[in-house]
Scaffold this active site. Structure first.
Site, PDB file in Angstrom:
ATOM      1  N   ASP A  98       0.867  -1.171   0.000  1.00 42.98           N
ATOM      2  CA  ASP A  98       0.000   0.000   0.000  1.00 42.98           C
ATOM      3  C   ASP A  98       0.909   1.227   0.000  1.00 42.98           C
ATOM      4  O   ASP A  98       1.734   1.381   0.900  1.00 42.98           O
ATOM      5  CB  ASP A  98      -0.883  -0.027   1.262  1.00 42.98           C
ATOM      6  CG  ASP A  98      -2.217   0.658   1.040  1.00 42.98           C
ATOM      7  OD1 ASP A  98      -2.218   1.732   0.421  1.00 42.98           O
ATOM      8  OD2 ASP A  98      -3.246   0.117   1.492  1.00 42.98           O
ATOM      9  N   ASP A 199      -2.691   4.923  -2.460  1.00 41.80           N
ATOM     10  CA  ASP A 199      -3.638   5.527  -1.541  1.00 41.80           C
ATOM     11  C   ASP A 199      -3.904   6.994  -1.835  1.00 41.80           C
ATOM     12  O   ASP A 199      -2.964   7.758  -2.073  1.00 41.80           O
ATOM     13  CB  ASP A 199      -3.030   5.404  -0.124  1.00 41.80           C
ATOM     14  CG  ASP A 199      -3.948   5.894   0.965  1.00 41.80           C
ATOM     15  OD1 ASP A 199      -4.908   5.177   1.265  1.00 41.80           O
ATOM     16  OD2 ASP A 199      -3.707   6.982   1.505  1.00 41.80           O
ATOM     17  N   GLU A 256      -6.324   4.525  -5.973  1.00 40.55           N
ATOM     18  CA  GLU A 256      -7.558   4.927  -5.300  1.00 40.55           C
ATOM     19  C   GLU A 256      -7.916   6.307  -5.835  1.00 40.55           C
ATOM     20  O   GLU A 256      -7.426   7.321  -5.351  1.00 40.55           O
ATOM     21  CB  GLU A 256      -7.356   4.976  -3.776  1.00 40.55           C
ATOM     22  CG  GLU A 256      -8.658   5.235  -3.042  1.00 40.55           C
ATOM     23  CD  GLU A 256      -8.494   5.657  -1.580  1.00 40.55           C
ATOM     24  OE1 GLU A 256      -9.448   5.486  -0.820  1.00 40.55           O
ATOM     25  OE2 GLU A 256      -7.414   6.163  -1.200  1.00 40.55           O
ATOM     26  N   HIS A 328     -11.444  -1.933   3.062  1.00 38.93           N
ATOM     27  CA  HIS A 328     -11.264  -1.575   4.472  1.00 38.93           C
ATOM     28  C   HIS A 328     -11.852  -0.219   4.825  1.00 38.93           C
ATOM     29  O   HIS A 328     -11.820   0.172   5.989  1.00 38.93           O
ATOM     30  CB  HIS A 328      -9.768  -1.599   4.801  1.00 38.93           C
ATOM     31  CG  HIS A 328      -9.044  -0.462   4.141  1.00 38.93           C
ATOM     32  ND1 HIS A 328      -8.941  -0.343   2.768  1.00 38.93           N
ATOM     33  CD2 HIS A 328      -8.434   0.633   4.648  1.00 38.93           C
ATOM     34  CE1 HIS A 328      -8.290   0.769   2.471  1.00 38.93           C
ATOM     35  NE2 HIS A 328      -7.973   1.376   3.588  1.00 38.93           N
ATOM     36  N   ASP A 329     -12.341   0.526   3.828  1.00 39.83           N
ATOM     37  CA  ASP A 329     -12.942   1.835   4.095  1.00 39.83           C
ATOM     38  C   ASP A 329     -14.455   1.809   3.957  1.00 39.83           C
ATOM     39  O   ASP A 329     -15.109   2.848   4.071  1.00 39.83           O
ATOM     40  CB  ASP A 329     -12.413   2.878   3.093  1.00 39.83           C
ATOM     41  CG  ASP A 329     -10.972   3.252   3.348  1.00 39.83           C
ATOM     42  OD1 ASP A 329     -10.535   3.198   4.520  1.00 39.83           O
ATOM     43  OD2 ASP A 329     -10.279   3.601   2.367  1.00 39.83           O
TER      44      ASP A 329
HETATM   45  C1  GLC Z   1      -7.306   6.135   1.967  1.00 42.92           C
HETATM   46  C2  GLC Z   1      -7.289   4.888   2.812  1.00 42.92           C
HETATM   47  C3  GLC Z   1      -7.937   5.180   4.129  1.00 42.92           C
HETATM   48  C4  GLC Z   1      -7.131   6.266   4.815  1.00 42.92           C
HETATM   49  C5  GLC Z   1      -6.924   7.478   3.916  1.00 42.92           C
HETATM   50  C6  GLC Z   1      -5.813   8.327   4.415  1.00 42.92           C
HETATM   51  O1  GLC Z   1      -8.580   6.548   1.654  1.00 42.92           O
HETATM   52  O2  GLC Z   1      -7.893   3.839   2.121  1.00 42.92           O
HETATM   53  O3  GLC Z   1      -8.039   4.047   4.941  1.00 42.92           O
HETATM   54  O4  GLC Z   1      -7.783   6.656   5.985  1.00 42.92           O
HETATM   55  O5  GLC Z   1      -6.574   7.129   2.596  1.00 42.92           O
HETATM   56  O6  GLC Z   1      -4.590   7.680   4.198  1.00 42.92           O
END
Ligand code: GLC
Ligand code: CA
Length: 575
Positions: A98, A199, A256, A328-329
């Site tokens: 990640d 991310d 993402e 996970h979000d």
């Molecule tokens: C992304 C991750 C999330 C995190 C955010 C800040 O959206 O998936 O879990 O809180 O970035 O890093």
């Protein structure tokens, strides 16, 4: 579309803290992942995305990194990591790390040094601003609530954080910072990982200079979504990243990306794009409200279908989305997308089939394959998550009482997907012999991997069949590359589509209704699907998948039972 090594694979996301604990401290670890590699191989997984395991103070569960080249002791050591990479490879599984580079932790040495000497070189690694008259440089709202500016000690200096105040944003405008990041990425790639999940990447380009935007809530602040619409030029950074890291390694990268504009998709995932793929979040954002979770609406089956088909159309001829029902979000997909009457094994198989057979790279999130569900949280104290705490407060501010607020949290919180993996029906679902860091869902006695491994009709067995079909020499070309053509799109509760290959077609049918539905063959004929060819497929045993015992195809119509999903292989006539 140029063919790539990863196209036919199936990916799986591990949230290490909640996967498997080997030393009884209640926290999943790298040794735990190694121990479960055979389980993943048996499932058919070939790409593994591992949520952050780097050194971290865990303000945002590891998405706040204090050292990109060290493993946090709660997960193990770098030797464990090297072993994981090697053991995975030995089983035909590639690892994705990640990559969290929009920000780091406020405990990262770069930031510590920047605070010590804001005007020195490390000050340029972040967005530091001198504030003398008390007026912040801009009124943007952090994703986790409050202004994006935080004061450094008792000085006049403030730093920018789009996420938590323990996650200072890195300054991508600084070429030195960019080179440090690429060096770190190449260090990991040289270790033998296959690539990265990237991310929060859309945040690295800010509209500068800082300025206020119209406030959209009573706090006088403005949502980051609005702000980022003005940010131009991110591709210069991302193309540079690709050229200096991914390309020389033939690495896989999945971004993402939430706010891609229509015309930008080729820049992201086309043959010349900066990433291999990006996640399709169209169903995730459907029904979301800028006011907060309390004002959101879960999409029903028709909205779900509309989002999927719209994304499939957009990606056609461009590249491959990565398809998910949860991560996970997000809350658990089966709790979020399925109507109440469908929250059973049959309904879960239905959702599995219709999303998995879409064109793109399917990702499973840990526990999805056994149908893990949302948790009923009863108090905010049960959650160790910055975003849930913020949204809880937003609920209270909007006038909800505590019980109502907890109902909202239980529906939308990412805590739902972070409860420990349910391995078997022993204490704590077999996740740990100690006290789990987050509550185990009490339904582990009914929903767990061990019982489903023994059951050929389980959801787990169904996912194995789906993954096997993706690799089946007879069908894989169509499963991977076939165009997606929606079928009878206007029929409510039916999600049906064709995947059109060169010599064959695959028809995917899913009935989300609580009632049987009848599809007249004439109507299918109108959409170019021959009733005769369908009957022949059934006669010759080309029902590739079915979550019911039978498929009723007699006379002039096809009948689908409530929640039935079927996948049918159709050969073109002239061969
Ligand atoms: C992304 C991750 C999330 C995190 C955010 C800040 O959206 O998936 O879990 O809180 O970035 O890093
Ligand atoms: Ca542990």
């Amino acid at each position: 579309m140029e063919k790539k090594w990863w196209h036919g694979k199936t990916a799986y996301q591990i949230y290490p803290k909640s996967f498997y604990d080997t030393n009884g401290d209640g926290i999943g670890d790298l040794k735990g992942i190694i121990e479960k590699l055979d389980y993943l191989k048996e499932l058919g997984i070939e790409i593994l995305w591992i949520s952050p395991v780097y050194l971290s103070p865990f303000a945002d569960q590891g998405y706040d990194i204090a050292d990109y080249c060290a493993i946090d002791p709660i997960f193990g050591t770098m030797e464990d990591m090297d072993r994981l990479i090697a053991e995975a490879k030995a089983r035909g599984i590639e690892i994705l790390m990640d990559l969290v580079v929009n920000h780091c932790s406020d405990e990262h040495p770069w930031f510590v040094e920047a605070c010590r000497n804001p005007e020195g070189p490390y000050g340029q690694y972040f967005y530091l601003q001198k504030v003398e008259d008390g007026k912040l440089p801009c009124n943007w709202r952090s994703y986790f609530g409050g202004p994006v500016w935080e004061r450094i000690g008792q000085t006049d200096w403030y730093y920018l954080h789009l996420f938590h105040k323990k996650q200072p944003d890195l300054n991508w405008e600084n070429p030195k910072l960019r080179q440090e990041i690429y060096r770190m990425m190449n260090w990991w790639l040289d270790k033998g990982i296959a690539g990265f999940r990237i991310d929060a990447i859309i945040n690295i380009k800010k509209p500068l200079p800082f300025r206020d935007y119209p406030a959209d809530r009573e706090d006088g602040l403005c949502d980051m979504g609005t702000v980022l619409e003005d940010a131009k030029g991110i591709m210069e950074f991302l193309d540079e990243m690709r050229d200096q890291t991914f390309s020389p390694h033939d690495a896989f990268s999945v971004g993402e990306v939430f706010n891609d504009r229509k015309e930008e998709l080729p820049d992201y995932i086309g043959d010349e794009g900066c990433f291999s793929s990006i996640f399709d979040f169209s169903q995730t954002v459907e029904g979301k409200s800028p006011l907060g979770w309390y004002a959101c609406k879960r999409p029903g089956p028709d909205a779900y279908k509309r989002c999927c088909f719209e994304s499939q159309r957009r990606a056609q001829g461009v590249g491959l989305f990565s398809n998910i029902i949860e991560n996970h979000d997000e809350p658990r997909g089966v709790s979020y997308y399925l109507p109440d009457y469908a929250r059973n094994v049959k309904g879960k198989k239905l959702l599995a089939a219709v999303y998995f057979m879409l064109k793109g790279l399917p990702f499973l999130y840990q526990g999805q394959e056994i149908g893990m569900e949302n948790m009923e949280f009863s108090s905010i104290e049960e959650l160790d998550d910055v975003s849930s705490r913020f949204e809880y407060q937003v609920c209270l501010d909007a006038g909800l009482d505590e019980r109502e607020a907890m109902k909202v949290i239980s529906q939308y919180s990412r805590g739902n997907s972070r409860t420990p993996f349910q391995w078997d029906d022993s204490a704590n679902g077999g996740f740990t012999t100690g006290k789990p860091w987050l509550l185990v869902n009490p339904n582990y006695r009914e929903i767990n991997a061990a019982s489903q491994e023994r059951d050929p009709d389980s959801l787990l067995s169904f996912y194995k069949q789906l993954i096997r079909l993706r690799k089946d020499p007879q069908w894989k070309d169509t499963v991977i590359y076939g165009e997606t053509l929606p079928v009878l799109e206007e029929m409510s509760g039916l999600m049906a589509y064709l995947r059109r290959g060169e010599k064959q077609e695959i028809l995917v049918l899913g009935n989300f209704n609580s009632q049987e539905i009848t599809v007249p063959l004439k109507r299918l004929e109108k959409e170019g699907i021959s009733g005769e060819a369908l009957k022949e497929a059934v006669r010759e045993g080309r029902i590739l998948l079915n979550n019911c015992e039978t498929l009723s195809l007699e006379g002039e119509s096809l009948r689908l039972q409530p929640l039935q999903a079927a996948v049918i292989g159709i050969m073109h006539k002239n061969d």
